[in-house]
Design a protein around this motif. Structure first.
Motif, PDB file in Angstrom:
ATOM      1  N   UNK A  58      -9.789   2.648 -12.875  1.00 46.04           N
ATOM      2  CA  UNK A  58      -8.429   2.893 -12.419  1.00 46.04           C
ATOM      3  C   UNK A  58      -8.043   2.000 -11.252  1.00 46.04           C
ATOM      4  N   UNK A  59      -6.881   2.312 -10.657  1.00 44.50           N
ATOM      5  CA  UNK A  59      -6.333   1.448  -9.617  1.00 44.50           C
ATOM      6  C   UNK A  59      -6.398   2.049  -8.219  1.00 44.50           C
ATOM      7  N   UNK A  60      -6.808   3.308  -8.099  1.00 48.03           N
ATOM      8  CA  UNK A  60      -6.854   3.881  -6.754  1.00 48.03           C
ATOM      9  C   UNK A  60      -7.282   5.342  -6.773  1.00 48.03           C
ATOM     10  N   UNK A  61      -7.031   6.012  -5.655  1.00 48.14           N
ATOM     11  CA  UNK A  61      -7.496   7.381  -5.478  1.00 48.14           C
ATOM     12  C   UNK A  61      -6.353   8.360  -5.767  1.00 48.14           C
ATOM     13  N   UNK A  95      -3.014   6.727  -4.678  1.00 48.39           N
ATOM     14  CA  UNK A  95      -2.870   5.891  -3.484  1.00 48.39           C
ATOM     15  C   UNK A  95      -3.370   4.513  -3.909  1.00 48.39           C
ATOM     16  N   UNK A  96      -2.536   3.504  -3.793  1.00 45.80           N
ATOM     17  CA  UNK A  96      -2.922   2.206  -4.344  1.00 45.80           C
ATOM     18  C   UNK A  96      -1.973   1.126  -3.819  1.00 45.80           C
ATOM     19  N   UNK A  97      -2.217  -0.114  -4.269  1.00 44.23           N
ATOM     20  CA  UNK A  97      -1.225  -1.163  -4.092  1.00 44.23           C
ATOM     21  C   UNK A  97      -0.184  -0.933  -5.168  1.00 44.23           C
ATOM     22  N   UNK A 132     -13.326   4.516 -11.830  1.00 45.03           N
ATOM     23  CA  UNK A 132     -13.792   3.130 -11.659  1.00 45.03           C
ATOM     24  C   UNK A 132     -12.904   2.114 -12.374  1.00 45.03           C
ATOM     25  N   UNK A 135       0.853  -1.183   0.000  1.00 42.88           N
ATOM     26  CA  UNK A 135       0.000   0.000   0.000  1.00 42.88           C
ATOM     27  C   UNK A 135       0.887   1.231   0.000  1.00 42.88           C
ATOM     28  N   UNK A 168       2.437  -5.181   5.405  1.00 46.18           N
ATOM     29  CA  UNK A 168       1.790  -6.225   4.611  1.00 46.18           C
ATOM     30  C   UNK A 168       2.222  -6.098   3.160  1.00 46.18           C
ATOM     31  N   UNK A 223     -11.536   9.059  -7.818  1.00 45.21           N
ATOM     32  CA  UNK A 223     -11.296   7.628  -7.992  1.00 45.21           C
ATOM     33  C   UNK A 223     -11.971   7.186  -9.271  1.00 45.21           C
TER      34      UNK A 223
END
Lengths: 402, 402, 402
Positions: A140-143, A162-164, A138, A111, A303, A136
């Motif tokens: 896409x991969x994040x904010x 902000x994403x993985x 839909x 993250x 994580x 965000x």
């Protein structure tokens, strides 16, 4: 009329037998038509209803069905070993099981913040103000954070999210296809139970040894009770190329059909397999079968996940079944229906008789006994009128409705 | 005949009522047979079709069904605590849920090379040339490297393979059975809905408190609306020993049957449970239920897995349901069928009448009015012929087909 | 009678046509009743059986159905990114899929000893002897060690248990609701196949581009063949508040109904969606949907887990289907039934005729020809008796049973 008389009448008449009066027409043409149509109806009932549709049997469809699936086989794909724990999901062995044939692996995602993929709408940017913070997309991969950053090691810029991170589209590693999976086997155990007839059948032969079950492969002639199917065999039977399935994935239905005539020997009640691809075919916009899952690790308390997009062969096992056994009640009901239907021929023949054959109105006069209440007080007079007083009675036509 | 006349005839005859002429036979024997067979048919329709089969009802089978399952309970097995997250899979709570009762754990497997199990065909070797490099045996654990190595800490040698090492057959640790699971409970919530009748029913009583639902156990007399089932209760009802299930695993079907007569009070529509083992029994080559899954770890960047072969009790929840409600249309249709069937008795009695009773041909002469068109031009003559001109007419037999 | 004569008789009579003798009653009242009842029955069969119920069609229900589900969308919840891999379970995309909308996370659980939750029965203690060693409470978290310890950082004491520590009730962190999930989409691909008619239909339009499928949303007027459903749309259609679902979780059924008349154009066979909440509603003791799962880590060789209690929206896709196509056999059978039913009117009219209209017994005398065998040896005499010898015969009543 008093109630007493009514009851007496009922009692007197109760044991009488009533039967319609019949006119016998000795006309060869009509007789032949009558018998031929009768023959057709009897043939239909005998052949189609009783022999083909087995109307003399009580039947039961939709048996209780138990399915247990398990995949076997191991192979090397690239540098890693793929065994059943790795490629087969879900592990519990229900009626849906899938083998992963190709992977796109995105390792070490955490993250954080990183650049959005350039193909996402409005992700390309040149300055921070191009990126709306909090947005965000839909697809896409994040904010979005509101900053415009370099797209990894490329020269252009996209909005930061902000994403993985890193994102799958950039970091995914396409692994080799698991072509050896063509020889993997799937064990499909199926037991059915017809509660009405208290009959249970299994697609695994009871008498065979454990060794036979471990080493055999299904063959529709020699090994009908061996429940091990090669993945390649399933694909082939469904008319699909295994190499194609390795690329796009696909869902194949394994249909097990139990058609049991319980009047015959129980060994006649055999499973019949058929195979058909269930998802849409190639050249179609949305064919194939894939899904994503992740393995999670902990790196110094943070994580980390390895995200896997798996293309695979999903096998849906679908069981149909029906059983039939002789029973007196449907036999009687269908025989009554048959006899009633035979009686309907009269309707056709009456129409022929009165319309085409009865030129001299001989038959209609004999068949129909017209009674006009106001003109006759004694039955005698009525008979006379019928036979003689009306020299040219209107020919009676068959009832247009019945 | 002109069209005008035809239409006129139709119109004239349209309001006539036609009814068959009936011959009444005052014969006690035949009357009794007639009435007894009629009685049998009427009894059959009244009792079987209308009362037992409820033919006066419109029915609906296969309701929409919703199932939610969840396991509860915790116990110590050996040195480890087993709670619902550990032993219950899959977690999502669909119609299939399993409790792991015994594990064979192979810890710390890594991708690498190690010795193949000695029981795999052609795995035993004395020199490298006994092992074909690249060969993958379907019942083996991986791909052979072509070397012949010592079998772990034993004195004999087997072929080396590329695989998850060490192999399960050598390294698996057999954990203790989770015998305390006999007291674990499974919550089985089921709601059904009959769309045609707009009726929904649940196996959870609405009026009870949350506390009752958490602490009760199903009992078919006192707690019919408590959806908590002890695993031991399920095994016992299915006729299985729980200790046996702990060893080999097994699949047990929980059948919920809803048989709703909507003409009665809604509270009469109760769930009825039955339990039956679905997989094949012991002494059979392939009984039991087990599956493999793995937990993945990262050790200095290398993927390590703990592979678990789980023997467990899988519970398949299977819902059947049917509802019936009075409806005018099936009532009419079945009454018509009944009346038609009663009419078929005439066929039997006619045959008896004309074959066994009608010694003097009195009845057949009255019943049958034979008309030979060529021999009669006036109806009168025909009657004469019938009654007198043929002193010994052939006895008319009942139609062999109808 | 000899066998030869019997066969001869059969042969002679075989080509005769037999038809009942009919009495025509020229009574307007009865004729009108007769025709009206006939009309009612014919209308019923024409309108209800043939037009509404399509009895002229061969039908097939319960098609083979294939379902593939996949969730899309990403959002920030608190500080973490939730993408499809994180919130959607199980990943394989069968007919049941769930989106996690809220989590209660218990991080860093290890096997060990800690204090039991104070609400568990008999868990509160003041001294060691209050705690029975080895006791496992079904609603508790583990096995008691027999010691009485401080309840974490509180001042009271509870029994110590062997368990995954710390216990969930104490350590769980309630994460924020994923309210943005209202805009997440679920792709529901459904293909059905009617084996009898060899017809397959899909809810995805074949002609549309891949881009259309990725960006469209289902709309029952404009985008009937777009299989992407917003979670918010599903909740709304089922009459539920999405914010409520985020709190307690819930199960919503997506019903796809295929009602195909194959006599029409294939494009008329469209999927019809409906949505309904399947679990029990709020204000009920046991509403909502949640499940627990864990992610496992290794910390210096010790197994550590993060336990997650997930509240979510489970979507159960349920497919119904029926297809009908013109077929000659059901058409004939139903027409025969219709004609037979029309014939039943005679029963009603005979009863009216003989009970209410036939004041002078004209009709019953003409209709019924009573034969008493012992009193008549020639048919002539019998006729005489009927017409004259019995001046006041008992009026014949219609058969009470037929």
């Amino acid at each position: 009329m008093g109630c007493k008389v009514f009851i007496m009448q009922c009692f007197v008449g109760f044991w009488d037998y009533e039967t319609p009066k019949i006119m016998v027409v000795k006309n060869m043409t009509l007789g032949i038509i009558y018998r031929i149509v009768q023959l057709l109806i009897v043939t239909y009932f005998t052949w189609y209803v009783f022999i083909s549709q087995k109307a003399y049997q009580e039947s039961e469809t939709g048996p209780e069905s138990f399915i247990y699936t398990k995949m076997e086989g191991a192979a090397i794909s690239g540098d890693t070993v793929q065994d059943t724990v790795e490629y087969s999901r879900p592990p519990e062995g229900g009626d849906v099981i899938s083998a992963i044939l190709r992977k796109e692996v995105t390792p070490n995602q955490k993250q954080g913040v990183c650049a959005e993929h350039f193909a996402v709408p409005k992700a390309n940017c040149t300055k921070d103000s191009d990126c709306i913070p909090g947005r965000t997309d839909m697809s896409g991969n994040g904010q979005r954070t509101g900053r415009c950053v370099q797209y990894y090691n490329f020269t252009f810029k996209t909005c930061e999210i902000k994403s993985w991170c890193p994102i799958e589209e950039f970091a995914a590693i396409r692994e080799l296809e698991l072509k050896e999976a063509i020889n993997f086997t799937v064990l499909i155990k199926n037991t059915i139970h017809f509660p009405k007839f208290r009959v249970a059948k299994s697609n695994v032969m009871r008498k065979r040894s454990k060794y036979y079950l471990q080493s055999c492969h299904y063959n529709e002639v020699t090994d009908i009770y061996c429940p091990n199917f090669k993945l390649g065999y399933i694909a082939e039977q469904a008319g699909e190329k295994f190499s194609e399935l390795c690329k796009t994935g696909g869902v194949i239905g394994v249909f097990i059909n139990w058609n049991c005539n319980l009047d015959l020997d129980p060994s006649e009640c055999k499973p019949k397999y058929s195979f058909r691809r269930l998802d849409l075919r190639k050249n179609h916009a949305s064919s194939g079968y894939n899904y994503r899952f992740a393995k999670y690790y902990s790196e110094n308390g943070t994580e980390v996940r390895t995200m896997i997009k798996a293309f695979g062969m999903r096998i849906d096992v679908i069981v149909h079944g029906q059983a039939g056994k002789f029973s007196i009640i449907p036999t009687i009901i269908n025989m009554v229906t048959a006899l009633t239907s035979v009686g309907i021929v009269s309707f056709l023949c009456d129409w022929i008789l009165l319309t085409f054959i009865d030129k001299d109105e001989v038959y209609s006069e004999k068949k129909f006994d017209e009674i006009c209440k106001h003109s006759s007080h004694t039955p005698d007079m009525d008979i006379t009128m019928n036979a003689e007083a009306e020299p040219t009675p209107l020919r009676k036509l068959p009832d247009p409705l019945f």
